[in-house]
Motif scaffolding. Structure first.
Motif, PDB file in Angstrom:
ATOM      1  N   SER A  90       6.248 -28.146 -84.550  1.00 32.13           N
ATOM      2  CA  SER A  90       5.655 -29.184 -83.707  1.00 32.13           C
ATOM      3  C   SER A  90       6.379 -29.344 -82.374  1.00 32.13           C
ATOM      4  CB  SER A  90       5.660 -30.527 -84.443  1.00 32.13           C
ATOM      5  OG  SER A  90       5.142 -31.542 -83.610  1.00 32.13           O
ATOM      6  N   LEU A  91       5.583 -29.444 -81.305  1.00 36.13           N
ATOM      7  CA  LEU A  91       6.119 -29.728 -79.969  1.00 36.13           C
ATOM      8  C   LEU A  91       6.146 -31.223 -79.666  1.00 36.13           C
ATOM      9  CD1 LEU A  91       4.574 -27.081 -77.518  1.00 36.13           C
ATOM     10  CD2 LEU A  91       6.947 -27.277 -78.252  1.00 36.13           C
ATOM     11  N   SER A  92       5.655 -32.044 -80.570  1.00 35.57           N
ATOM     12  CA  SER A  92       5.570 -33.472 -80.293  1.00 35.57           C
ATOM     13  C   SER A  92       6.915 -34.092 -79.920  1.00 35.57           C
ATOM     14  CB  SER A  92       4.952 -34.202 -81.484  1.00 35.57           C
ATOM     15  OG  SER A  92       3.581 -33.879 -81.614  1.00 35.57           O
ATOM     16  N   ALA A 132      -7.618 -24.460 -79.427  1.00 40.06           N
ATOM     17  CA  ALA A 132      -6.711 -25.552 -79.794  1.00 40.06           C
ATOM     18  C   ALA A 132      -5.317 -25.079 -80.179  1.00 40.06           C
ATOM     19  CB  ALA A 132      -7.316 -26.360 -80.939  1.00 40.06           C
ATOM     20  N   LEU A 133      -5.096 -23.767 -80.242  1.00 38.27           N
ATOM     21  CA  LEU A 133      -3.769 -23.252 -80.570  1.00 38.27           C
ATOM     22  C   LEU A 133      -2.885 -23.190 -79.328  1.00 38.27           C
ATOM     23  CD1 LEU A 133      -4.756 -20.265 -82.896  1.00 38.27           C
ATOM     24  CD2 LEU A 133      -4.110 -22.591 -83.568  1.00 38.27           C
ATOM     25  N   TYR A 134      -1.564 -23.235 -79.543  1.00 40.70           N
ATOM     26  CA  TYR A 134      -0.636 -23.104 -78.412  1.00 40.70           C
ATOM     27  C   TYR A 134       0.542 -22.184 -78.692  1.00 40.70           C
ATOM     28  CZ  TYR A 134       2.080 -26.714 -80.915  1.00 40.70           C
ATOM     29  OH  TYR A 134       2.765 -27.429 -81.858  1.00 40.70           O
ATOM     30  N   ASP A 135       0.724 -21.783 -79.940  1.00 39.03           N
ATOM     31  CA  ASP A 135       1.847 -20.916 -80.263  1.00 39.03           C
ATOM     32  C   ASP A 135       1.459 -20.025 -81.432  1.00 39.03           C
ATOM     33  OD1 ASP A 135       4.349 -19.769 -80.362  1.00 39.03           O
ATOM     34  OD2 ASP A 135       5.309 -21.467 -81.381  1.00 39.03           O
ATOM     35  N   ASP A 164      -2.686 -27.927 -73.515  1.00 45.59           N
ATOM     36  CA  ASP A 164      -3.467 -28.879 -72.721  1.00 45.59           C
ATOM     37  C   ASP A 164      -3.871 -30.085 -73.568  1.00 45.59           C
ATOM     38  OD1 ASP A 164      -3.859 -27.370 -70.113  1.00 45.59           O
ATOM     39  OD2 ASP A 164      -4.678 -25.924 -71.514  1.00 45.59           O
ATOM     40  N   LEU A 165      -4.362 -29.800 -74.770  1.00 47.04           N
ATOM     41  CA  LEU A 165      -4.753 -30.880 -75.671  1.00 47.04           C
ATOM     42  C   LEU A 165      -3.537 -31.672 -76.126  1.00 47.04           C
ATOM     43  CD1 LEU A 165      -6.584 -32.483 -77.547  1.00 47.04           C
ATOM     44  CD2 LEU A 165      -6.473 -30.582 -79.188  1.00 47.04           C
ATOM     45  N   LEU A 166      -2.480 -30.967 -76.532  1.00 45.85           N
ATOM     46  CA  LEU A 166      -1.308 -31.639 -77.075  1.00 45.85           C
ATOM     47  C   LEU A 166      -0.686 -32.588 -76.055  1.00 45.85           C
ATOM     48  CD1 LEU A 166       0.350 -31.711 -79.677  1.00 45.85           C
ATOM     49  CD2 LEU A 166       1.861 -29.999 -78.663  1.00 45.85           C
ATOM     50  N   MET A 203       5.843 -34.033 -69.175  1.00 44.52           N
ATOM     51  CA  MET A 203       5.601 -33.654 -70.561  1.00 44.52           C
ATOM     52  C   MET A 203       5.122 -32.211 -70.648  1.00 44.52           C
ATOM     53  SD  MET A 203       3.767 -37.203 -71.797  1.00 44.52           S
ATOM     54  CE  MET A 203       3.541 -36.743 -73.514  1.00 44.52           C
ATOM     55  N   ARG A 204       4.208 -31.834 -69.759  1.00 45.34           N
ATOM     56  CA  ARG A 204       3.713 -30.463 -69.760  1.00 45.34           C
ATOM     57  C   ARG A 204       4.847 -29.473 -69.452  1.00 45.34           C
ATOM     58  NH1 ARG A 204      -1.314 -28.641 -69.167  1.00 45.34           N
ATOM     59  NH2 ARG A 204      -2.033 -30.595 -68.228  1.00 45.34           N
TER      60      ARG A 204
END
Length: 281
Positions: free
Chosen positions: A21-23, A219-222, A244-246, A268-269
């Motif tokens: 998680s990148l959160s 929706a994927l990023y990694d 972008d979504l996250l 954040m980005r």
């Protein structure tokens, strides 16, 4: 006079698995920019352990981000479920205040904000690749952007019942297409395609999706780019990714949890991009 004792406010992301998680990176970057001395962590929590985790939280806690497999499992554990979470049947955010748990969903407005950032404000015909919880959020976002007809590509069409009910509630014409029928049954001239499935699954339909949709949102990023994103880029499409979504859904969470605005989306980005580069390296 003794100085007033301060208590660190706490937030976290829960899920299983959670190591990817990148959160934490995104929320901590926001806290730093806002000057908020809060703490944000990640916890490995599955469906069986969720109730116990929630019951063990003390008053210092202000909010939780939820990822799979908890977005639906948390609903009966909330005191209140706000829109759009109630509508899509998925809670990705729990706000904690005055001993109450309020479930909401920032994925839906997160999709809208990510598209708006790229100049996409209205869509009419949309393709969903996948029929799970994230696809439900994408369907609600598409409806809010004036979509009238949506195709859903399903590996198992029988699992699309939740999506069918949501489409009926939203007044959207939903047409479920079996995975193997993509080439024959999907139309050309789609405004938007949103993929919510693993890269390995989307790879088999990547060329068909990229050929048909003006904007492709994976929706994927990694890892990034996915094979769908590569196909869309080669076809000259507008391409959005999971980061972008996250970023946008996390920015909305920060605002709801802390009450602070404006939320530093650019910071954040940048933090998210740096974290992904570090992983790749």
């Amino acid at each position: 006079m003794k100085p007033e004792k301060t208590h660190v406010r706490r937030c976290a992301v829960l899920g299983s698995p959670i190591g990817h998680s990148l959160s934490p990176v995104l929320h901590r970057a926001a806290y730093a920019e806002l000057g908020v001395p809060w703490r944000y962590d990640a916890f490995e929590v599955d469906e069986e352990g969720l109730a116990g985790f929630l019951d063990g939280l003390d008053p210092s806690w202000r909010g939780l981000s939820l990822t799979m497999p908890l977005k639906r499992a948390v609903i009966p554990l909330c005191d209140e479920v706000a829109e759009p979470a109630r509508m899509v049947g998925a809670v990705n955010t729990v706000l904690l205040a005055a001993g109450r748990r309020t479930g909401t969903n920032t994925d839906v407005p997160g999709v809208i904000e990510a598209l708006r950032e790229r100049g996409v404000t209205t869509v009419r015909e949309v393709l969903l690749v996948g029929v799970g919880a994230t696809a439900s959020s994408a369907l609600a976002a598409a409806a809010a952007m004036d979509a009238t007809r949506v195709w859903a590509l399903a590996r198992d069409p029988a699992r699309a019942e939740n999506l069918r009910r949501l489409a009926a509630d939203l007044g959207v014409d939903l047409r479920v297409v079996a995975w193997g029928d993509a080439a024959a049954d999907l139309p050309a001239g789609l405004d938007l395609a949103v993929s919510t499935v693993p890269d390995s699954a989307a790879a088999s339909v990547a060329a068909e999706v990229a050929r048909r949709a003006e904007v492709v949102f994976d929706a994927l990023y990694d890892p990034w780019p996915t094979r769908l994103a590569e196909a869309a880029g080669q076809a000259g499409r507008v391409v959005l990714g999971g980061l972008d979504l996250l970023v946008h859904q996390a920015a909305l969470q920060v605002e709801q949890m802390t009450g602070k605005t404006p939320v530093p989306v650019a910071a954040m980005r940048a933090a998210g991009e740096q974290a992904l580069l570090s992983r790749a390296g």
